[in-house]
Structures are given as structure tokens and as C-alpha cells.
Design a protein around this motif. Structure first.
Motif, mmCIF file in Angstrom:
data_model
loop_
_atom_site.group_PDB
_atom_site.id
_atom_site.type_symbol
_atom_site.label_atom_id
_atom_site.label_comp_id
_atom_site.label_asym_id
_atom_site.label_seq_id
_atom_site.Cartn_x
_atom_site.Cartn_y
_atom_site.Cartn_z
ATOM 1 N N ILE A 7 28.373 -15.313 51.762
ATOM 2 C CA ILE A 7 29.752 -15.802 51.936
ATOM 3 C C ILE A 7 30.237 -16.453 50.634
ATOM 4 N N ILE A 8 29.383 -17.275 50.061
ATOM 5 C CA ILE A 8 29.759 -17.959 48.809
ATOM 6 C C ILE A 8 30.087 -16.925 47.731
ATOM 7 N N GLN A 9 29.184 -15.949 47.594
ATOM 8 C CA GLN A 9 29.374 -14.921 46.580
ATOM 9 C C GLN A 9 30.663 -14.133 46.839
ATOM 10 N N TYR A 11 33.355 -14.765 48.700
ATOM 11 C CA TYR A 11 34.668 -15.408 48.786
ATOM 12 C C TYR A 11 34.937 -16.433 47.688
ATOM 13 N N PHE A 12 33.895 -17.123 47.223
ATOM 14 C CA PHE A 12 34.172 -18.211 46.291
ATOM 15 C C PHE A 12 33.820 -17.864 44.847
ATOM 16 N N SER A 13 32.626 -17.317 44.622
ATOM 17 C CA SER A 13 32.294 -16.892 43.254
ATOM 18 C C SER A 13 33.227 -15.761 42.842
ATOM 19 N N ILE A 31 32.259 -22.666 39.374
ATOM 20 C CA ILE A 31 31.375 -22.332 40.496
ATOM 21 C C ILE A 31 30.129 -21.587 40.018
ATOM 22 N N GLY A 32 28.982 -21.888 40.618
ATOM 23 C CA GLY A 32 27.784 -21.088 40.381
ATOM 24 C C GLY A 32 26.592 -21.861 39.886
ATOM 25 N N ASP A 33 26.808 -23.059 39.392
ATOM 26 C CA ASP A 33 25.663 -23.852 38.934
ATOM 27 C C ASP A 33 25.492 -25.047 39.881
ATOM 28 N N ASP A 34 24.616 -25.959 39.520
ATOM 29 C CA ASP A 34 24.392 -27.109 40.394
ATOM 30 C C ASP A 34 25.585 -28.057 40.397
ATOM 31 N N CYS A 35 26.244 -28.154 39.273
ATOM 32 C CA CYS A 35 27.434 -28.989 39.167
ATOM 33 C C CYS A 35 28.517 -28.230 38.402
ATOM 34 N N THR A 91 37.216 -29.205 45.289
ATOM 35 C CA THR A 91 35.955 -28.717 45.824
ATOM 36 C C THR A 91 36.136 -28.554 47.326
ATOM 37 N N LEU A 92 35.345 -27.660 47.899
ATOM 38 C CA LEU A 92 35.547 -27.256 49.295
ATOM 39 C C LEU A 92 34.227 -27.273 50.048
ATOM 40 N N GLY A 93 34.158 -28.071 51.102
ATOM 41 C CA GLY A 93 32.997 -28.079 51.987
ATOM 42 C C GLY A 93 33.342 -27.361 53.277
ATOM 43 N N ARG A 122 42.461 -25.258 40.600
ATOM 44 C CA ARG A 122 41.270 -24.410 40.531
ATOM 45 C C ARG A 122 40.199 -24.923 41.476
ATOM 46 N N LEU A 123 39.608 -24.002 42.230
ATOM 47 C CA LEU A 123 38.426 -24.320 43.036
ATOM 48 C C LEU A 123 37.230 -24.320 42.088
ATOM 49 N N ILE A 124 36.501 -25.426 42.041
ATOM 50 C CA ILE A 124 35.412 -25.544 41.057
ATOM 51 C C ILE A 124 34.040 -25.668 41.703
ATOM 52 N N GLY A 125 33.981 -25.668 43.046
ATOM 53 C CA GLY A 125 32.677 -25.776 43.687
ATOM 54 C C GLY A 125 32.806 -26.204 45.125
ATOM 55 N N GLY A 126 31.662 -26.401 45.763
ATOM 56 C CA GLY A 126 31.693 -26.812 47.147
ATOM 57 C C GLY A 126 30.344 -26.642 47.789
ATOM 58 N N ASP A 127 30.346 -26.593 49.111
ATOM 59 C CA ASP A 127 29.113 -26.360 49.846
ATOM 60 C C ASP A 127 29.477 -25.609 51.114
ATOM 61 N N THR A 128 28.593 -24.729 51.526
ATOM 62 C CA THR A 128 28.836 -23.923 52.716
ATOM 63 C C THR A 128 27.601 -24.007 53.593
ATOM 64 N N THR A 129 27.818 -24.345 54.857
ATOM 65 C CA THR A 129 26.680 -24.505 55.746
ATOM 66 C C THR A 129 27.069 -24.105 57.172
HETATM 67 P P1 ADP Z 1 23.270 -26.042 45.729
HETATM 68 O O1 ADP Z 1 22.184 -25.622 46.649
HETATM 69 O O2 ADP Z 1 22.840 -26.381 44.354
HETATM 70 O O3 ADP Z 1 24.168 -27.062 46.346
HETATM 71 P P2 ADP Z 1 24.797 -23.833 46.671
HETATM 72 O O4 ADP Z 1 23.895 -22.667 46.922
HETATM 73 O O5 ADP Z 1 25.188 -24.676 47.823
HETATM 74 O O6 ADP Z 1 24.169 -24.728 45.518
HETATM 75 O O7 ADP Z 1 26.106 -23.315 45.966
HETATM 76 C C1 ADP Z 1 26.055 -22.429 44.895
HETATM 77 C C2 ADP Z 1 27.326 -22.537 44.095
HETATM 78 O O8 ADP Z 1 28.401 -22.125 44.922
HETATM 79 C C3 ADP Z 1 27.632 -23.967 43.644
HETATM 80 O O9 ADP Z 1 28.182 -23.904 42.357
HETATM 81 C C4 ADP Z 1 28.662 -24.442 44.642
HETATM 82 O O10 ADP Z 1 29.530 -25.366 44.055
HETATM 83 C C5 ADP Z 1 29.366 -23.147 45.010
HETATM 84 N N1 ADP Z 1 29.872 -23.179 46.400
HETATM 85 C C6 ADP Z 1 29.190 -23.236 47.546
HETATM 86 N N2 ADP Z 1 29.994 -23.266 48.611
HETATM 87 C C7 ADP Z 1 31.246 -23.243 48.131
HETATM 88 C C8 ADP Z 1 32.529 -23.286 48.723
HETATM 89 N N3 ADP Z 1 32.726 -23.367 50.042
HETATM 90 N N4 ADP Z 1 33.601 -23.255 47.896
HETATM 91 C C9 ADP Z 1 33.427 -23.206 46.570
HETATM 92 N N5 ADP Z 1 32.255 -23.146 45.945
HETATM 93 C C10 ADP Z 1 31.159 -23.177 46.713
#
Ligand code: ADP
Ligand code: MG
Length: 336
Positions: A7-9, A11-13, A31-35, A91-93, A122-129
Motif C-alpha cells: 500500500i505504501i509503495q 499509493y505514497f512512494s 518518503i522512503g527512509d526512516d526520517c 505526514t500521514l498516519g 508535500r506529503l513527506i512521510g507517515g505510517d500505515t498499519t
Molecule cells: P519505518 O518502519 O521505518 O517506520 P515504514 O515501513 O513504516 O518505515 O515506512 C516506509 C516509508 O514510507 C517511510 O519513509 C514512511 O514515512 C513512508 N510511509 C509509510 N506510510 C505512509 C503514509 N501513510 N503516507 C506517507 N508515507 C508513508
């Protein structure tokens, strides 16, 4: 639904690959690294705000995902607007039920990115669970230190204004739930205000360095104005008969409900702000380009509390006003 990383790949990457960080040199790494790595301008403050939206509490679980994506970002942009900040990054959780159809995510992204692009965010990162459907958006904006808008800063004599119209979102909610019969055009217009609020970003930028205090109306006008009064250690006199009412609200059959919605209904995402008399001309000039308009609804006074004022038999009558609004958590436990 596919695993989280898919999903991350998808839609977000992929989104980042599409739009890149083009034109935003401050994004050193997206997006794509730890920070994500950002380089904010040295002469600006970073304005940060986070909003959580939980299915069943802040939106209907079966609501149109495009609208949910729009609103999740809009409410955050509204907070930046209330600070006078220029939106920059988000950022988007996402917590998504395993049973959710992937088309939901696609719809959500359509609404989210359309609004993001409109405001150059710009969307710069987030977490998906995986879990119960919920969305967290953290918005990052930039503002010159002396121009940031706060809730404190209103002084006796300042005028109280609100952008656009108020009460529409609350009436939209009523129309969906148990409202009276209204024309389809009226219901659609009110629902649009509820489900696709317009963050007053340009208005917030115009008010930066001009308004003495500001807040966005998310919980209800009297309650949110109350936050300005408390933070500024002042009171206010409000003219309920001058509150800005939309054409749709004017067509609502019960105008007592409309007044209650205008005073206490949440979710409008208009800006309520105060301006010193010496700067009214400047406001008039800047607001000339606002499509949404604005209305003077009251005046700040030294005496704490909120007073209403209405005309009765040709004379002005003053009365104490309740500062009620939308309560996000209804509990029976008075200790909580
Ligand atoms: P980590 O385990 O280090 O938290 P993730 O596998 O959760 O990394 O996420 C991989 C990359 O994808 C990170 O750069 C994160 O910011 C990005 N990412 C994850 N979920 C989303 C999201 N919902 N929207 C935008 N970026 C996301
Ligand atoms: Mg993670």
C-alpha cells in the motif's frame, strides 16, 4: 487488502515519484527512509499541528473516501491558516481495517492529494498499519516570527470577525441524520460544507501580522471564540442577528435551529479573528480579494465572558451567552 508495504509503495512512494520534491528545495529527503529531512528557512518559524479523525466519531465509516481524504487534510490546513502559516509539508498516519477494500485507499488519496496540490503541500512521510479505521495528519507550515497568529492578543475595542458563513456543517449533519425535509439543492450544499470544508488558507496568510488574535471554527463559534477570550483575558459582545448565514441555511425550515447551528455547530472551518480599529482599513483592502467574504459579528470588551446583544422593541438588550459547542467525547463519567 495487500500488505502495508505494498500500500505504501503503490499509493505514497508512487505519489512522490509522480510529483517529486520539485520546487521545494527544503525537502532534502522525502518518503522512503526512516526520517524525512527538511531544511526550513532560517528566518521562519515552523508551525506544527496534528489532527486525528476516527471513523464513527469524526466521519461516517461508510462516507465517500474522497471526501474523507479531503477533510483529513483540510482540517489541518485550517489550523495552519488560523496560525497565519503557509502550508508546506504533511505526514500521514493511516490505520486501515484488513477488511477494507483497496479502492477506499485510492479514493482517499484522490481527495487528499487534490487538496494538497491546490495548496502546494508535500506529503513527506507517515505510517500505515492495520486496525480500526483512523487517520492522523500532521501539518507543517512556515510563518514569520512576528506575524504568527495566536489565540491571545485580542484587546478591548478590537472588532470580532468571521469569514464565510457559519452553521452550515452542523445543518448538513442534521440533514443526513434526522433533519426536516429540505430541497435536494439545499441538502447537497450543506453536506458539501460538512464533508468538503474549505480551509481558509489565503485568508489566514492575509491576516498574518494584521489580526490581533485568530482561531479556526472547528467546535462551534461561541466555544472557539471563547478560547480567544480566555487566552486573551478579555470578554466580548456578540450580535447573533448579524451572524453570516448561507443561502442554504436561509432556506432551512426552522430558523431557530439555524441560529443554534451558527452559534454552537462545529466543523465549519471558518476563521474567527479580531482586528484593532486602527487596522480596519488594511483588513478591508486585503479582504477585497476573498471570495468567501467576512462579517463583523461583535466587539472585544474588558469584562470577561460572552454577552449577546439583540434588538427588542427598538432598543438593544444585553444577555449572558452560553459558550457551548460540539463535544467530541460524550462521557457519563464526570471525573474524566
Ligand atoms: P519505518 O518502519 O521505518 O517506520 P515504514 O515501513 O513504516 O518505515 O515506512 C516506509 C516509508 O514510507 C517511510 O519513509 C514512511 O514515512 C513512508 N510511509 C509509510 N506510510 C505512509 C503514509 N501513510 N503516507 C506517507 N508515507 C508513508
Ligand atoms: Mg513504520
Amino acid at each position: 487488502m495487500d500488505a502495508e508495504f505494498v500500500i505504501i509503495q503503490r499509493y505514497f512512494s508512487a505519489y512522490q515519484q509522480r510529483t517529486g520534491a520539485a520546487g521545494d528545495d527544503a525537502i532534502v529527503l522525502g518518503i522512503g527512509d526512516d526520517c524525512a529531512l527538511l531544511r526550513p528557512p532560517a528566518d521562519e518559524l515552523l508551525a506544527v499541528s496534528l489532527d486525528l479523525l476516527v471513523a464513527g466519531t469524526h466521519f461516517f465509516a461508510d462516507a465517500d473516501p474522497v471526501g474523507v481524504g479531503h477533510k483529513a487534510l483540510a482540517v489541518n490546513l485550517s489550523d495552519l491558516a488560523a496560525a497565519g502559516a503557509r502550508p508546506a509539508w504533511v505526514t500521514l498516519g493511516l490505520t486501515l481495517p484488513a477488511t477494507l477494500d483497496e479502492s477506499w485507499v485510492a479514493g482517499f488519496c484522490r481527495g487528499f492529494f487534490a487538496l494538497a496540490e491546490r495548496h502546494n503541500v508535500r506529503l513527506i512521510g507517515g505510517d500505515t498499519t492495520t486496525g480500526p479505521l483512523a487517520i492522523a495528519v500532521q501539518a507543517h507550515g512556515l510563518v514569520k516570527p512576528h506575524q504568527a497568529l495566536r489565540r491571545s492578543g485580542a484587546s478591548p475595542g478590537d472588532s470580532v470577525f468571521v469569514t464565510g458563513t457559519v452553521g452550515d456543517a452542523a445543518l448538513g449533519l442534521r440533514a443526513i441524520r434526522h433533519g426536516p425535509a429540505v430541497a435536494k439543492g439545499v441538502r447537497d450544499a450543506l453536506r458539501e460544507r460538512l464533508e468538503r470544508p474549505t480551509p481558509r488558507v489565503a485568508q489566514g496568510l492575509d491576516l498574518a501580522g494584521l489580526a490581533s488574535a485568530a482561531i479556526d471554527v472547528s467546535d462551534g463559534l461561541t466555544q472557539d471564540l471563547g478560547h480567544i477570550l480566555t487566552a486573551s483575558k478579555v470578554g466580548a459582545r456578540l450580535w447573533p442577528d448579524r451572524l453570516p448565514r448561507s443561502a442554504a441555511a436561509a432556506a432551512w425550515p426552522d430558523q431557530d435551529q439555524v441560529l443554534a447551528a451558527m452559534l454552537g455547530g462545529g466543523d465549519d472551518y471558518e476563521l474567527c479573528f479580531t482586528v484593532a480599529p486602527a487596522r480596519h482599513a488594511e483588513l478591508l483592502a486585503r479582504a477585497a480579494r476573498w471570495g468567501c467574504g467576512y462579517t463583523k459579528i461583535g466587539v472585544i470588551e474588558a469584562e470577561p465572558g460572552l454577552r449577546g446583544e439583540r434588538t427588542e422593541d427598538g432598543s438593544r438588550v444585553s444577555y449572558a451567552m452560553e459558550q457551548t459547542g460540539y463535544e467530541h467525547f460524550i462521557t457519563t463519567d464526570s471525573a474524566s
